[in-house]
Each structure stands twice: as structure tokens, then as C-alpha cells.
Design a protein around this motif. Sequence first.
Motif, PDB file in Angstrom:
ATOM      1  N   MET A   9       0.832  -1.205   0.000  1.00  0.00           N
ATOM      2  CA  MET A   9       0.000   0.000   0.000  1.00  0.00           C
ATOM      3  C   MET A   9       0.867   1.256   0.000  1.00  0.00           C
ATOM      4  SD  MET A   9      -2.983  -1.079  -0.297  1.00  0.00           S
ATOM      5  CE  MET A   9      -2.808  -2.756  -0.829  1.00  0.00           C
ATOM      6  N   LYS A  10       1.994   1.203   0.704  1.00  0.00           N
ATOM      7  CA  LYS A  10       2.912   2.338   0.762  1.00  0.00           C
ATOM      8  C   LYS A  10       3.478   2.639  -0.630  1.00  0.00           C
ATOM      9  CE  LYS A  10       7.203   3.723   3.030  1.00  0.00           C
ATOM     10  NZ  LYS A  10       8.271   3.302   3.937  1.00  0.00           N
ATOM     11  N   ILE A  11       3.729   1.605  -1.411  1.00  0.00           N
ATOM     12  CA  ILE A  11       4.275   1.772  -2.752  1.00  0.00           C
ATOM     13  C   ILE A  11       3.175   2.161  -3.755  1.00  0.00           C
ATOM     14  CG2 ILE A  11       5.386   0.527  -4.670  1.00  0.00           C
ATOM     15  CD1 ILE A  11       7.268   1.178  -2.384  1.00  0.00           C
ATOM     16  N   ARG A  12       2.024   1.536  -3.651  1.00  0.00           N
ATOM     17  CA  ARG A  12       0.976   1.716  -4.661  1.00  0.00           C
ATOM     18  C   ARG A  12       0.167   2.999  -4.493  1.00  0.00           C
ATOM     19  NH1 ARG A  12      -1.414  -4.314  -5.900  1.00  0.00           N
ATOM     20  NH2 ARG A  12       0.612  -5.326  -6.141  1.00  0.00           N
ATOM     21  N   THR A  13       0.000   3.477  -3.269  1.00  0.00           N
ATOM     22  CA  THR A  13      -0.832   4.660  -3.046  1.00  0.00           C
ATOM     23  C   THR A  13      -0.306   5.899  -3.767  1.00  0.00           C
ATOM     24  OG1 THR A  13      -1.597   3.769  -0.945  1.00  0.00           O
ATOM     25  CG2 THR A  13      -1.875   6.131  -1.288  1.00  0.00           C
ATOM     26  N   PRO A  14       0.979   6.251  -3.664  1.00  0.00           N
ATOM     27  CA  PRO A  14       1.448   7.430  -4.408  1.00  0.00           C
ATOM     28  C   PRO A  14       1.322   7.269  -5.920  1.00  0.00           C
ATOM     29  CG  PRO A  14       3.069   6.787  -2.770  1.00  0.00           C
ATOM     30  CD  PRO A  14       2.028   5.723  -2.799  1.00  0.00           C
ATOM     31  N   LYS A  15       1.530   6.039  -6.405  1.00  0.00           N
ATOM     32  CA  LYS A  15       1.394   5.802  -7.842  1.00  0.00           C
ATOM     33  C   LYS A  15      -0.043   6.013  -8.297  1.00  0.00           C
ATOM     34  CE  LYS A  15       5.217   2.562  -8.325  1.00  0.00           C
ATOM     35  NZ  LYS A  15       5.621   1.217  -8.722  1.00  0.00           N
ATOM     36  N   LEU A  16      -0.997   5.550  -7.495  1.00  0.00           N
ATOM     37  CA  LEU A  16      -2.403   5.727  -7.839  1.00  0.00           C
ATOM     38  C   LEU A  16      -2.777   7.204  -7.820  1.00  0.00           C
ATOM     39  CD1 LEU A  16      -5.163   4.448  -8.453  1.00  0.00           C
ATOM     40  CD2 LEU A  16      -5.561   4.395  -5.988  1.00  0.00           C
ATOM     41  N   ILE A  17      -2.296   7.943  -6.847  1.00  0.00           N
ATOM     42  CA  ILE A  17      -2.581   9.383  -6.771  1.00  0.00           C
ATOM     43  C   ILE A  17      -2.024  10.103  -7.991  1.00  0.00           C
ATOM     44  CG2 ILE A  17      -2.068  11.487  -5.466  1.00  0.00           C
ATOM     45  CD1 ILE A  17      -2.223   9.734  -2.912  1.00  0.00           C
ATOM     46  N   VAL A  18      -0.811   9.751  -8.386  1.00  0.00           N
ATOM     47  CA  VAL A  18      -0.199  10.383  -9.559  1.00  0.00           C
ATOM     48  C   VAL A  18      -0.984  10.033 -10.823  1.00  0.00           C
ATOM     49  CG1 VAL A  18       1.867  10.357 -11.022  1.00  0.00           C
ATOM     50  CG2 VAL A  18       2.085  10.592  -8.558  1.00  0.00           C
ATOM     51  N   MET A  19      -1.437   8.790 -10.937  1.00  0.00           N
ATOM     52  CA  MET A  19      -2.232   8.403 -12.112  1.00  0.00           C
ATOM     53  C   MET A  19      -3.539   9.194 -12.188  1.00  0.00           C
ATOM     54  SD  MET A  19      -1.788   4.319 -12.724  1.00  0.00           S
ATOM     55  CE  MET A  19      -1.532   3.678 -11.078  1.00  0.00           C
ATOM     56  N   LEU A  20      -4.192   9.392 -11.047  1.00  0.00           N
ATOM     57  CA  LEU A  20      -5.443  10.152 -11.033  1.00  0.00           C
ATOM     58  C   LEU A  20      -5.204  11.623 -11.376  1.00  0.00           C
ATOM     59  CD1 LEU A  20      -7.197   8.560  -7.939  1.00  0.00           C
ATOM     60  CD2 LEU A  20      -7.792   8.255 -10.348  1.00  0.00           C
ATOM     61  N   ILE A  21      -4.143  12.211 -10.814  1.00  0.00           N
ATOM     62  CA  ILE A  21      -3.818  13.603 -11.132  1.00  0.00           C
ATOM     63  C   ILE A  21      -3.516  13.752 -12.617  1.00  0.00           C
ATOM     64  CG2 ILE A  21      -2.079  15.418 -10.805  1.00  0.00           C
ATOM     65  CD1 ILE A  21      -1.933  14.510  -7.850  1.00  0.00           C
ATOM     66  N   THR A  22      -2.766  12.812 -13.174  1.00  0.00           N
ATOM     67  CA  THR A  22      -2.438  12.851 -14.597  1.00  0.00           C
ATOM     68  C   THR A  22      -3.683  12.720 -15.460  1.00  0.00           C
ATOM     69  OG1 THR A  22      -0.289  11.871 -14.102  1.00  0.00           O
ATOM     70  CG2 THR A  22      -1.011  11.786 -16.381  1.00  0.00           C
ATOM     71  N   ALA A  23      -4.595  11.852 -15.077  1.00  0.00           N
ATOM     72  CA  ALA A  23      -5.827  11.684 -15.842  1.00  0.00           C
ATOM     73  C   ALA A  23      -6.641  12.974 -15.857  1.00  0.00           C
ATOM     74  CB  ALA A  23      -6.658  10.545 -15.249  1.00  0.00           C
ATOM     75  N   PHE A  24      -6.764  13.620 -14.708  1.00  0.00           N
ATOM     76  CA  PHE A  24      -7.498  14.882 -14.667  1.00  0.00           C
ATOM     77  C   PHE A  24      -6.776  15.974 -15.445  1.00  0.00           C
ATOM     78  CE2 PHE A  24      -9.759  12.962 -11.089  1.00  0.00           C
ATOM     79  CZ  PHE A  24     -11.056  13.347 -11.393  1.00  0.00           C
ATOM     80  N   ALA A  25      -5.454  15.997 -15.399  1.00  0.00           N
ATOM     81  CA  ALA A  25      -4.690  17.001 -16.134  1.00  0.00           C
ATOM     82  C   ALA A  25      -4.842  16.824 -17.638  1.00  0.00           C
ATOM     83  CB  ALA A  25      -3.213  16.926 -15.747  1.00  0.00           C
ATOM     84  N   ILE A  26      -4.807  15.580 -18.106  1.00  0.00           N
ATOM     85  CA  ILE A  26      -4.984  15.336 -19.543  1.00  0.00           C
ATOM     86  C   ILE A  26      -6.391  15.718 -19.981  1.00  0.00           C
ATOM     87  CG2 ILE A  26      -5.126  13.498 -21.276  1.00  0.00           C
ATOM     88  CD1 ILE A  26      -2.798  12.142 -19.807  1.00  0.00           C
ATOM     89  N   GLY A  27      -7.375  15.384 -19.174  1.00  0.00           N
ATOM     90  CA  GLY A  27      -8.750  15.763 -19.506  1.00  0.00           C
ATOM     91  C   GLY A  27      -8.934  17.272 -19.547  1.00  0.00           C
ATOM     92  N   GLY A  28      -8.369  17.958 -18.552  1.00  0.00           N
ATOM     93  CA  GLY A  28      -8.457  19.422 -18.534  1.00  0.00           C
ATOM     94  C   GLY A  28      -7.722  20.051 -19.693  1.00  0.00           C
ATOM     95  N   ALA A  29      -6.546  19.518 -20.034  1.00  0.00           N
ATOM     96  CA  ALA A  29      -5.786  20.053 -21.162  1.00  0.00           C
ATOM     97  C   ALA A  29      -6.543  19.855 -22.470  1.00  0.00           C
ATOM     98  CB  ALA A  29      -4.419  19.390 -21.236  1.00  0.00           C
ATOM     99  N   SER A  30      -7.230  18.736 -22.607  1.00  0.00           N
ATOM    100  CA  SER A  30      -8.014  18.491 -23.816  1.00  0.00           C
ATOM    101  C   SER A  30      -9.150  19.500 -23.946  1.00  0.00           C
ATOM    102  CB  SER A  30      -8.589  17.078 -23.799  1.00  0.00           C
ATOM    103  OG  SER A  30      -7.561  16.134 -23.799  1.00  0.00           O
ATOM    104  N   ILE A  31      -9.806  19.781 -22.834  1.00  0.00           N
ATOM    105  CA  ILE A  31     -10.908  20.753 -22.857  1.00  0.00           C
ATOM    106  C   ILE A  31     -10.390  22.144 -23.193  1.00  0.00           C
ATOM    107  CG2 ILE A  31     -12.615  21.936 -21.416  1.00  0.00           C
ATOM    108  CD1 ILE A  31     -13.018  19.229 -19.999  1.00  0.00           C
ATOM    109  N   VAL A  32      -9.278  22.539 -22.583  1.00  0.00           N
ATOM    110  CA  VAL A  32      -8.692  23.851 -22.871  1.00  0.00           C
ATOM    111  C   VAL A  32      -8.252  23.931 -24.327  1.00  0.00           C
ATOM    112  CG1 VAL A  32      -6.733  25.356 -22.363  1.00  0.00           C
ATOM    113  CG2 VAL A  32      -8.029  24.330 -20.501  1.00  0.00           C
ATOM    114  N   PHE A  33      -7.595  22.882 -24.828  1.00  0.00           N
ATOM    115  CA  PHE A  33      -7.128  22.867 -26.210  1.00  0.00           C
ATOM    116  C   PHE A  33      -8.292  23.003 -27.179  1.00  0.00           C
ATOM    117  CE2 PHE A  33      -6.132  20.349 -30.031  1.00  0.00           C
ATOM    118  CZ  PHE A  33      -5.081  21.107 -30.526  1.00  0.00           C
TER     119      PHE A  33
END
Length: 108
Positions: free
Chosen positions: A44-68
Motif C-alpha cells: 500500500m505504501k508503494i501503490r498509493t502514491p502511484k495511484l494518486i499520480v495516475m489520477l492527477i495525470t488523468a485529470f490534467a490530460i482531460g483538462g488540457a483536452s478541454i482547454v485545447f
Amino acid sequence: MNTTAVRANRQKLAILAALVLLCAAGYMLVGVHFDNAKLVQYAMKIRTPKLIVMLITAFAIGGASIVFQSVINNTSGTTANISFCPATAAAGPASWRRSKTSPPTSTK
């Protein structure tokens, strides 16, 4: 406001949220041996930060697509159909493909 469309959109959003939670739970739990508490804690210590980064990246890509798409004022404008695709970028800008002259060459 069209209540049928709002209800349909909320239903789609709820389904997508459930799928995200299911995938996140699968990522966190699959392959973890629950017989050893220290191994579970380590996983859990290893996977939790990776999951958080994946979620942040997903939202960032979605937001960038909308802005673009807002900037180009076209909801169907993707990188592939406006000549940012690597396959068409090698041929040069669209103006070179339309003109009868060849692209500029370097003089060495």
C-alpha cells in the motif's frame, strides 16, 4: 433545463465513477498477499502514491483536452486531424503540402 438529459448525464458520470473506483481498488489489491500484514503495508505504501499520480495525470490530460479544444474553438479538433500527428508532421506544415514549391532547405 432538460431534466432527462441531466439525469442521463448523472447516470453516465456515476457509472464512470464506479468504474474508476473499481479499477483503483483492483490496482491496489490485485497481487497483494494478505497473509502477511507487513507485506500488505509495504504494498500500500508503494501503490498509493502511484495511484494518486495516475489520477492527477488523468485529470490534467482531460483538462488540457478541454482547454485545447476551447482554444481552437472546435470540439472535434484532435492532434491527429490538425497535423500534429507524428506521421503527418514529418511531411512538414500543411502549407508546404498545399503549395507547389518545395519546403525550404538548409544551406550548409
